[in-house]
Structures are given as C-alpha cells and as structure tokens.
Design an enzyme around this catalytic site. Structure first.
Site, PDB file in Angstrom:
ATOM      1  N   GLY A  13       0.799  -1.222   0.000  1.00 49.74           N
ATOM      2  CA  GLY A  13       0.000   0.000   0.000  1.00 49.74           C
ATOM      3  C   GLY A  13       0.833   1.273   0.000  1.00 49.74           C
ATOM      4  O   GLY A  13       1.838   1.401  -0.711  1.00 49.74           O
ATOM      5  N   GLN A 141     -15.055   9.746  12.179  1.00 51.67           N
ATOM      6  CA  GLN A 141     -15.731   8.938  11.154  1.00 51.67           C
ATOM      7  C   GLN A 141     -16.655   7.932  11.829  1.00 51.67           C
ATOM      8  O   GLN A 141     -16.235   7.230  12.763  1.00 51.67           O
ATOM      9  CB  GLN A 141     -14.693   8.211  10.283  1.00 51.67           C
ATOM     10  N   GLN A 144     -15.735   4.362  13.496  1.00 48.23           N
ATOM     11  CA  GLN A 144     -14.275   4.301  13.676  1.00 48.23           C
ATOM     12  C   GLN A 144     -13.817   5.035  14.939  1.00 48.23           C
ATOM     13  O   GLN A 144     -12.832   5.765  14.913  1.00 48.23           O
ATOM     14  CB  GLN A 144     -13.564   4.906  12.465  1.00 48.23           C
ATOM     15  N   TYR A 147     -10.187   3.970  15.556  1.00 49.35           N
ATOM     16  CA  TYR A 147      -9.243   4.477  14.536  1.00 49.35           C
ATOM     17  C   TYR A 147      -9.120   5.997  14.622  1.00 49.35           C
ATOM     18  O   TYR A 147      -8.017   6.550  14.577  1.00 49.35           O
ATOM     19  CB  TYR A 147      -9.755   4.041  13.162  1.00 49.35           C
ATOM     20  N   PRO A 177      -3.613  11.574   5.297  1.00 52.13           N
ATOM     21  CA  PRO A 177      -4.162  11.249   3.975  1.00 52.13           C
ATOM     22  C   PRO A 177      -5.683  11.213   4.011  1.00 52.13           C
ATOM     23  O   PRO A 177      -6.291  10.884   5.032  1.00 52.13           O
ATOM     24  CB  PRO A 177      -3.631   9.840   3.692  1.00 52.13           C
ATOM     25  N   GLY A 178      -6.262  11.550   2.878  1.00 51.88           N
ATOM     26  CA  GLY A 178      -7.676  11.239   2.668  1.00 51.88           C
ATOM     27  C   GLY A 178      -7.754   9.795   2.193  1.00 51.88           C
ATOM     28  O   GLY A 178      -6.865   8.994   2.484  1.00 51.88           O
TER      29      GLY A 178
HETATM   30  P1  NDP Z   1      -2.477  -1.421   4.031  1.00 56.86           P
HETATM   31  O1  NDP Z   1      -3.502  -2.207   4.776  1.00 56.86           O
HETATM   32  O2  NDP Z   1      -2.465  -1.497   2.534  1.00 56.86           O
HETATM   33  O3  NDP Z   1      -0.997  -1.829   4.554  1.00 56.86           O
HETATM   34  C1  NDP Z   1      -0.758  -1.806   5.929  1.00 56.86           C
HETATM   35  C2  NDP Z   1       0.694  -2.115   6.204  1.00 56.86           C
HETATM   36  O4  NDP Z   1       0.890  -2.050   7.626  1.00 56.86           O
HETATM   37  C3  NDP Z   1       1.100  -3.511   5.776  1.00 56.86           C
HETATM   38  O5  NDP Z   1       2.445  -3.507   5.327  1.00 56.86           O
HETATM   39  C4  NDP Z   1       1.001  -4.297   7.084  1.00 56.86           C
HETATM   40  O6  NDP Z   1       1.845  -5.441   7.137  1.00 56.86           O
HETATM   41  C5  NDP Z   1       1.469  -3.268   8.073  1.00 56.86           C
HETATM   42  N1  NDP Z   1       1.046  -3.575   9.441  1.00 56.86           N
HETATM   43  C6  NDP Z   1      -0.214  -3.709   9.920  1.00 56.86           C
HETATM   44  N2  NDP Z   1      -0.181  -4.019  11.232  1.00 56.86           N
HETATM   45  C7  NDP Z   1       1.122  -4.094  11.582  1.00 56.86           C
HETATM   46  C8  NDP Z   1       1.810  -4.389  12.784  1.00 56.86           C
HETATM   47  N3  NDP Z   1       1.157  -4.671  13.924  1.00 56.86           N
HETATM   48  N4  NDP Z   1       3.164  -4.394  12.773  1.00 56.86           N
HETATM   49  C9  NDP Z   1       3.850  -4.109  11.632  1.00 56.86           C
HETATM   50  N5  NDP Z   1       3.263  -3.817  10.460  1.00 56.86           N
HETATM   51  C10 NDP Z   1       1.909  -3.816  10.435  1.00 56.86           C
HETATM   52  O7  NDP Z   1      -2.612   0.066   4.544  1.00 56.86           O
HETATM   53  P2  NDP Z   1      -2.528   1.457   3.761  1.00 56.86           P
HETATM   54  O8  NDP Z   1      -1.331   1.461   2.892  1.00 56.86           O
HETATM   55  O9  NDP Z   1      -3.848   1.761   3.187  1.00 56.86           O
HETATM   56  O10 NDP Z   1      -2.326   2.470   4.980  1.00 56.86           O
HETATM   57  C11 NDP Z   1      -1.052   2.898   5.415  1.00 56.86           C
HETATM   58  C12 NDP Z   1      -1.234   3.941   6.499  1.00 56.86           C
HETATM   59  O11 NDP Z   1      -1.977   5.043   5.985  1.00 56.86           O
HETATM   60  C13 NDP Z   1      -2.015   3.436   7.717  1.00 56.86           C
HETATM   61  O12 NDP Z   1      -1.505   4.003   8.892  1.00 56.86           O
HETATM   62  C14 NDP Z   1      -3.417   3.966   7.467  1.00 56.86           C
HETATM   63  O13 NDP Z   1      -4.141   4.105   8.653  1.00 56.86           O
HETATM   64  C15 NDP Z   1      -3.103   5.292   6.820  1.00 56.86           C
HETATM   65  N6  NDP Z   1      -4.182   5.835   6.031  1.00 56.86           N
HETATM   66  C16 NDP Z   1      -4.639   5.135   4.935  1.00 56.86           C
HETATM   67  C17 NDP Z   1      -5.668   5.659   4.189  1.00 56.86           C
HETATM   68  C18 NDP Z   1      -6.183   4.957   2.986  1.00 56.86           C
HETATM   69  O14 NDP Z   1      -7.152   5.482   2.429  1.00 56.86           O
HETATM   70  N7  NDP Z   1      -5.609   3.877   2.528  1.00 56.86           N
HETATM   71  C19 NDP Z   1      -6.309   6.936   4.543  1.00 56.86           C
HETATM   72  C20 NDP Z   1      -5.734   7.575   5.700  1.00 56.86           C
HETATM   73  C21 NDP Z   1      -4.709   7.021   6.396  1.00 56.86           C
HETATM   74  P3  NDP Z   1       1.382  -6.859   6.467  1.00 56.86           P
HETATM   75  O15 NDP Z   1       1.590  -6.691   4.987  1.00 56.86           O
HETATM   76  O16 NDP Z   1       2.301  -7.864   7.070  1.00 56.86           O
HETATM   77  O17 NDP Z   1      -0.046  -7.067   6.832  1.00 56.86           O
END
Ligand code: NDP
Length: 240
Positions: A13, A141, A144, A147, A177-178
């Site tokens: 992501g 939200q 949430q 969150y 981020p949105g």
């Molecule tokens: P994804 O779900 O696509 O990816 C999450 C990542 O975090 C993965 O690499 C996952 O590892 C890792 N992860 C989750 N839990 C743990 C943990 N306990 N220890 C270590 N690594 C962990 O998320 P996004 O890319 O969508 O989001 C990234 C960030 O951006 C987050 O903080 C999210 O809250 C924030 N965000 C995202 C938005 C969105 O619209 N997507 C909007 C606003 C904020 P693994 O691959 O092993 O599961």
C-alpha cells in the site's frame, strides 16, 4: 551513502510506495511488515529493499528490530510511522479487543519506535520523523471510534514531540491522507466508496505516490524549519 530510513508497514500500500520512493531518491530503506509474508517476499524481490518482520505494537519486538536494523545498515535517521489497521464497528458493537488492537498498532507503535530512536537522533543532531495520521483523525468517522482516536492521538503526539526535538534538528511531522486506493480502502463496500468519492472535490481517490511525495518533502535535510505540522493530502475533502 544515503541516510537510513525505516518505513513501518513498508511492504504494501502507501508504505510500499514510500519505501520505493525513498530508495529511488538515494535513501537506504528498511521496510517493516507484520504477517503478510508473501507480499513482503514479493516486495523484496521486486524492489531489492530488505523487509523486516515484527509487530510494531510490541515494544520488545521493536527494540530487537531497531537493534538488528542498526547492526545491518547503521543508525536509523528517518522514521516513517506508517503501519496501521482498521477494526471498524459502531461503539455499541466494538469489542475491547478491537479498541486495543487499533490503539496499539496505530498509536502505541509511534511511541515504541520514536522512543527507541530518539536518543540516537539527539546524539547525532539529526532526525526526521513522519507519522501517518488520517483525515478520519481530523474529522472523525462513523464506525471508527478506535481508529479516529488513534489517528487523532498521532496528531497530538507529533506536535508534542516536535517541540522536544526542535533544538536537536529532529523534526516531527504528520501527514493526514484522505482516502487512498490501497487494500485498506478496497475493503470498503463499493456503494460506500462511491459516496466517499462523490465528496472528494478533485473527484478521485488518492494514490500512494500522492502521500510518498509529502514524505519526501518532510524528510529532506533542508526541511528543518518544518516541524509540528500536519499536511493534509486529501483531494480537498477536509480543509482546516
Ligand atoms: P495497508 O492495509 O495497505 O498496509 C498496511 C501495512 O501495515 C502492511 O504492510 C502491514 O503489514 C502493516 N502492518 C499492519 N499491522 C502491523 C503491525 N502490527 N506491525 C507491523 N506492520 C503492520 O494500509 P494502507 O497502505 O492503506 O495504509 C497505510 C497507512 O496510511 C495506515 O496508517 C493507514 O491508517 C493510513 N491511512 C490510509 C488511508 C487509505 O485510504 N488507505 C487513509 C488515511 C490514512 P502486512 O503486509 O504484514 O499485513
């Protein structure tokens, strides 16, 4: 040699895009992940970036991981606290476990890693910490509570630590981020997603590189006058 950067949740992501963008710009990157081994292996094969598996919500695991990365690559000078999860439900259906998992993974993780790196950053007189918050931490939200509380906590954490780091050239900023097109958002039901996009003035979901560009700006050596800020990258969905 480039500075060493740790990106938590850096294999999928938004985090993956941040890891790749940092590498392309000369940083030496360590990418963390938690459970999705297959995605991490694919990521490492495709990018050449080493991935490290541990749970960022666990202080002892963070401590071991920071020691290992430091041994492998040298002192970590850039920390991107990006790992995050959702466990959505309205409060009357939310279990204590859903609350705890989200608070510890999204917020306590920022304490864990910043705490473990701050002394080294202070000694070196350089540090860049970027915490990934959320529009939902700014605006709240439905469904949430956990969150929104964790992400809102990140914004307060950022401002407080920025004040402590300022005299030592350690900047601490957040990006809010949105809605960004990743697995996290793809799990939102299509009908709900359609309504969300309708509320985004630029008319599209964010892309991971919209966020990675913000990180690049904040971690630059000459960005030392930017600290304690939250940059909203949300297509105009929430402005304040
Ligand atoms: P994804 O779900 O696509 O990816 C999450 C990542 O975090 C993965 O690499 C996952 O590892 C890792 N992860 C989750 N839990 C743990 C943990 N306990 N220890 C270590 N690594 C962990 O998320 P996004 O890319 O969508 O989001 C990234 C960030 O951006 C987050 O903080 C999210 O809250 C924030 N965000 C995202 C938005 C969105 O619209 N997507 C909007 C606003 C904020 P693994 O691959 O092993 O599961």
């Amino acid at each position: 040699m480039g500075r060493v950067a740790l990106v938590t949740g850096g294999t999928r992501g938004i985090g993956r895009c941040i890891s790749e963008t940092l590498k392309a710009n000369g940083y030496r990157v360590a990418a963390n992940y938690c459970g999705n081994v297959e995605a991490a292996q694919k990521f490492t094969e495709e990018t050449g970036i080493t991935s490290y598996r541990w749970d960022v919500s666990n202080y002892a695991e963070c401590e071991a991981a920071v020691a290992k990365i430091t041994q492998d690559m040298g002192p970590i000078e850039i920390l991107v606290n990006n790992a995050g999860i959702t466990r959505d439900a309205t409060l009357h259906r939310m279990t204590y476990q859903m609350w705890e998992d989200v608070i510890h993974t999204n917020l306590t993780s920022c304490f864990n890693l910043a705490r473990l790196m701050i002394e080294s950053m202070r000694e070196r007189g350089f540090g860049r910490i970027v915490n990934i918050g959320s529009i939902n931490g700014q605006a709240g939200q439905y469904g949430q509570v956990n969150y929104a509380a964790a992400k809102s906590g990140i914004h307060g954490f950022t401002k407080a630590l920025a004040q402590e780091g300022a005299a030592k050239n350690i900047t601490v900023n957040a990006i809010a981020p949105g809605y960004v097109d990743t697995d996290m958002v793809r799990s939102v039901p299509p009908a709900v997603l359609e309504k969300i996009i309708a509320k985004i003035p630029v008319g599209r979901l964010g892309r991971a590189d919209d966020i990675a560009r913000g990180v690049m700006f904040l971690i630059a050596d000459n960005a030392d006058f930017v600290t304690g800020s939250t940059i909203s990258i949300n297509g105009g969905q929430h402005m304040y």
